[in-house]
Design an enzyme around this catalytic site. Structure first.
Site, PDB file in Angstrom:
ATOM      1  CD  GLU A 141      -3.946  -6.172   2.224  1.00 37.56           C
ATOM      2  OE1 GLU A 141      -4.833  -5.479   3.069  1.00 37.56           O
ATOM      3  OE2 GLU A 141      -2.551  -6.028   2.452  1.00 37.56           O
ATOM      4  CD  GLU A 167      -3.088  -1.146   2.144  1.00 39.75           C
ATOM      5  OE1 GLU A 167      -2.979  -0.455   3.408  1.00 39.75           O
ATOM      6  OE2 GLU A 167      -3.962  -1.864   1.772  1.00 39.75           O
TER       7      GLU A 167
HETATM    8  C1  BG6 Z   1      -4.735  -3.030   4.436  1.00 36.41           C
HETATM    9  C2  BG6 Z   1      -3.364  -3.497   5.101  1.00 36.41           C
HETATM   10  O1  BG6 Z   1      -4.709  -1.556   4.566  1.00 36.41           O
HETATM   11  O2  BG6 Z   1      -5.920  -3.284   5.200  1.00 36.41           O
HETATM   12  C3  BG6 Z   1      -3.358  -4.713   6.045  1.00 36.41           C
HETATM   13  O3  BG6 Z   1      -2.361  -3.839   3.949  1.00 36.41           O
HETATM   14  C4  BG6 Z   1      -4.524  -4.517   6.900  1.00 36.41           C
HETATM   15  O4  BG6 Z   1      -2.329  -4.702   6.838  1.00 36.41           O
HETATM   16  C5  BG6 Z   1      -5.968  -4.379   6.090  1.00 36.41           C
HETATM   17  O5  BG6 Z   1      -4.724  -5.382   7.986  1.00 36.41           O
HETATM   18  C6  BG6 Z   1      -7.103  -4.364   6.995  1.00 36.41           C
HETATM   19  O6  BG6 Z   1      -7.214  -3.302   7.707  1.00 36.41           O
HETATM   20  P1  BG6 Z   1      -7.444  -3.569   9.350  1.00 36.41           P
HETATM   21  O7  BG6 Z   1      -7.349  -2.067   9.911  1.00 36.41           O
HETATM   22  O8  BG6 Z   1      -8.786  -4.124   9.380  1.00 36.41           O
HETATM   23  O9  BG6 Z   1      -6.688  -4.629   9.759  1.00 36.41           O
END
Ligand code: BG6
Length: 479
Positions: free
Chosen positions: A375, A185
């Protein structure tokens, strides 16, 4: 002459994604140094401390808890967890390497062999089941010393230190690992994110200098990788948030366009097209940003562009004029204006599967390189029934709708999509809130926000569902 594609391509990389700091635990074992994640307090205060400029750079056990220290103990339980990934039929597993396991202070003369050996064991375990590792070189895990002694990524010295780290791991694993990503990111740096830049609330100039240094460091890693193994595939990684104008006022649309390109395109433009876009020049001039660009920087960026583009997708965002009457929405790094057409997760993240199809079309149309969704997923509270079962139909619903839109992007729109790794395929610590309660996994981990629990793993309903999706290469999404 023209044939419509059907479904996901052969060899599509289905899998799951994680980050070392959010699930390994063992934060001070086998010679590992501290990273910025190790000083991150647990709980919702995490982001607030950053905003208030009171984010600590030391561990303070009297004041805070540190869920990342234990993670879910993947460090010691990786064999059990990888066996579960294999049972689901994963084709790939996205993980990161913690820089401080390899170079505890980030600037050490010699790498830590115990760290190198550990990741070699994990990679070999994955390969044993024919799971292709996808490795993120830096996922919110900058060694703490590089923040305290060097001031984070605005310091050019980090380019050389990163290059050394990247060379060390690439030399060790390049023959075993095909898929790599440089910075997780990276575009959160545009917003000045501590997690990517290792800097707290600095000037716009420093933020963009830090990003420039990361672009150069990333390109150098690509160069090293290709020299070691020409078959390697290197990717960049950004958050993509499909951006809508709140209304049809051309002024709102023009503002949305400006916001969209600095957030969704800028880093991809530099890393995939190999040069700073003209709109960035104007942005810099308008905001008095003057970058220290050294001879050779732009050439290395130009000559080492990415093989594929990867992105995380959780939500879309909506832009309104400051003067508009509107409600605010939430997100991990940014909010926006509440979109009246969308529902939100328990954490306020707006759920928008159609936005994913739009994202895929937008990115493929602009860059024409294979796309990797690195993701996606739903952070939710799960309830364990008396018999131990976990009925996470809300998660299945979220994933089904997103994967259906991916399928349309591939079949109807002809997008070249190579991979999908669901975020937090096994429950892990949340990045933005440091909670365990915000779960994304197909695999439940018995651990709560206070660090209590057996750490036992169990299969949620989504486990079987995803297994079915994978074994039918996406055909069984609706079941
Ligand atoms: C992304 C990141 O922004 O979102 C992850 O790359 C992160 O590291 C994921 O865990 C989900 O966000 P969160 O805050 O719900 O864990």
């Amino acid at each position: 002459m023209f044939e419509m594609k059907k479904g996901f391509k052969d060899g599509f990389l289905w899998g799951g994604a994680t980050a070392a700091n959010q699930f390994e635990g063992a934060y001070n074992e086998d010679g590992k140094g501290l990273t910025i994640a190790d000083v991150s307090p647990g709980g919702k205060q995490r982001m607030k401390l950053l905003r208030d400029d009171s984010y600590p750079l030391e561990i303070d056990l009297e004041k805070y808890t540190y869920p990342n220290h234990l993670g879910i103990d993947f460090y010691h339980r990786y064999k059990e967890d990888i066996a579960l990934f294999a049972e689901m039929g994963f084709k790939t597993f996205r993980m990161s390497i913690s820089w401080a396991r390899i170079f505890p202070n980030g600037d050490d003369a010699q790498p830590n062999e115990a760290g190198l050996k550990h990741y070699e064991n994990v990679i070999d375990e994955l390969l044993k089941y024919n799971i292709e590792p996808t490795i993120t070189i830096s996922h919110y895990e900058t060694p703490l010393n590089l923040v305290k002694s060097y001031g984070g990524w605005k310091n050019r010295e980090l380019i050389g230190l990163f290059e050394k780290y990247a060379r060390t791991i690439l030399e060790r694993y390049a023959s075993k690992v095909t898929y790599w990503m440089t910075f997780n990111e990276i575009n959160t740096g545009v917003l000045g994110s501590f997690f990517t830049l290792g800097m707290r609330n600095e000037s716009l100039n420093n933020n963009f200098q830090a990003l420039h240094n990361q672009f150069v460091a990333s390109a150098k890693a690509v160069k090293i990788a290709r020299e070691l193994n020409p078959n390697i595939k290197m990717g960049c990684m950004s958050i993509y948030a499909t951006m809508y104008a709140y209304d049809s006022n051309p002024v709102t649309v023009a503002e949305t366009m400006e916001e969209n390109r600095m957030f969704n395109y800028f880093c991809n433009d530099v890393q995939v097209r190999g040069e700073y876009p003209t709109y960035a020049h104007s942005f810099f001039t308008k905001n008095n940003v003057v970058l220290d660009v050294q001879p050779g920087d732009l050439e290395v960026i130009k000559e080492n562009t990415m093989d594929y583009l990867s992105f995380s997708y959780y939500m879309s965002t909506t832009h309104a004029l400051k003067t508009a009457e509107k409600e605010e929405s939430e997100g991990n790094f940014f909010g926006g204006t509440k979109n009246p057409y969308l529902e939100a997760s328990e954490w306020g993240w707006e759920i928008d599967p159609v936005g994913l199809r739009i994202a895929l079309n937008d990115l493929y149309g602009r860059y024409g390189v294979p796309l990797y969704i690195s993701e996606n997923g739903l952070g939710a509270v799960d309830n364990v029934e008396e018999d131990g079962s976990i009925h996470d139909d809300y998660r299945i619903d979220y994933l089904r709708k997103h994967i259906s839109e991916m399928e349309k992007a591939v079949t109807i729109d002809g997008v070249d999509l190579m991979a999908y790794t669901a975020w937090g395929c096994i429950d892990l610590v949340s990045a933005s809130t440091g909670e365990m309660a915000k779960r994304y996994g197909f695999i439940y981990v018995d651990l709560d926000d206070e660090g209590k629990g057996t750490l036992e793993r169990s299969r949620k309903d989504s486990f079987e569902w995803y297994k079915n999706v994978i074994s039918t290469n996406g055909v069984a999404i609706q079941k």
